[in-house]
Write a protein that holds these residues in place. Sequence first.
Motif, PDB file in Angstrom:
ATOM      1  N   ASP A   1      81.707  77.659  54.117  1.00 50.28           N
ATOM      2  CA  ASP A   1      81.528  76.816  55.304  1.00 50.28           C
ATOM      3  C   ASP A   1      80.252  75.967  55.315  1.00 50.28           C
TER       4      ASP A   1
ATOM      5  N   HIS B   1      80.021  73.303  52.830  1.00 49.26           N
ATOM      6  CA  HIS B   1      80.399  72.094  52.117  1.00 49.26           C
ATOM      7  C   HIS B   1      81.319  71.228  52.975  1.00 49.26           C
ATOM      8  N   PRO B   2      81.181  69.899  52.904  1.00 51.23           N
ATOM      9  CA  PRO B   2      82.081  69.031  53.677  1.00 51.23           C
ATOM     10  C   PRO B   2      83.494  69.045  53.094  1.00 51.23           C
ATOM     11  N   ASP B   3      84.449  68.676  53.925  1.00 55.87           N
ATOM     12  CA  ASP B   3      85.843  68.615  53.475  1.00 55.87           C
ATOM     13  C   ASP B   3      86.018  67.517  52.441  1.00 55.87           C
ATOM     14  N   TYR B   4      86.742  67.827  51.392  1.00 56.52           N
ATOM     15  CA  TYR B   4      87.022  66.890  50.305  1.00 56.52           C
ATOM     16  C   TYR B   4      88.504  66.577  50.376  1.00 56.52           C
ATOM     17  N   ARG B   5      88.843  65.356  50.832  1.00 53.58           N
ATOM     18  CA  ARG B   5      90.253  65.039  51.024  1.00 53.58           C
ATOM     19  C   ARG B   5      90.536  63.583  50.677  1.00 53.58           C
TER      20      ARG B   5
ATOM     21  N   THR C   1      84.420  62.872  50.360  1.00 51.18           N
ATOM     22  CA  THR C   1      83.925  63.595  51.525  1.00 51.18           C
ATOM     23  C   THR C   1      83.607  62.637  52.663  1.00 51.18           C
TER      24      THR C   1
ATOM     25  N   ARG D   1      89.910  60.662  46.399  1.00 55.82           N
ATOM     26  CA  ARG D   1      89.424  61.784  47.196  1.00 55.82           C
ATOM     27  C   ARG D   1      87.933  61.633  47.431  1.00 55.82           C
TER      28      ARG D   1
ATOM     29  N   ALA E   1      85.084  62.155  56.930  1.00 54.53           N
ATOM     30  CA  ALA E   1      84.554  62.591  58.222  1.00 54.53           C
ATOM     31  C   ALA E   1      83.833  61.470  58.952  1.00 54.53           C
TER      32      ALA E   1
END
Length: 82
Positions: free
Chosen positions: A4, A6-10, A28, A26, A31
């Motif tokens: 919790d 690390h930022p979301d990688y999408r 970060t 992909r 956000a």
Amino acid sequence: MKADIHPDYRAVVFQDVTSDFRFLTRSTMAATSKETVKWEDGNEYPLVKIEVSSASHPFYTGQNKIMDTSGRVDKFRRRYAK
């Protein structure tokens, strides 16, 4: 790795605003994006606008120009043209 932190990688769509070139990758940065765009596969992805990409950068488009007022480029090419 700690959980919790690390930022979301999408998946994110980047759009070059000067050439309207878009690509899906992909990142970060999803956000920070407030806009979304519908991609070719029918899904909605966050949109991140950028100023320069390979579609608009002079090096990749072949439109770069060398400004040489005193002949330095020619002098360099003559010296190292062995």
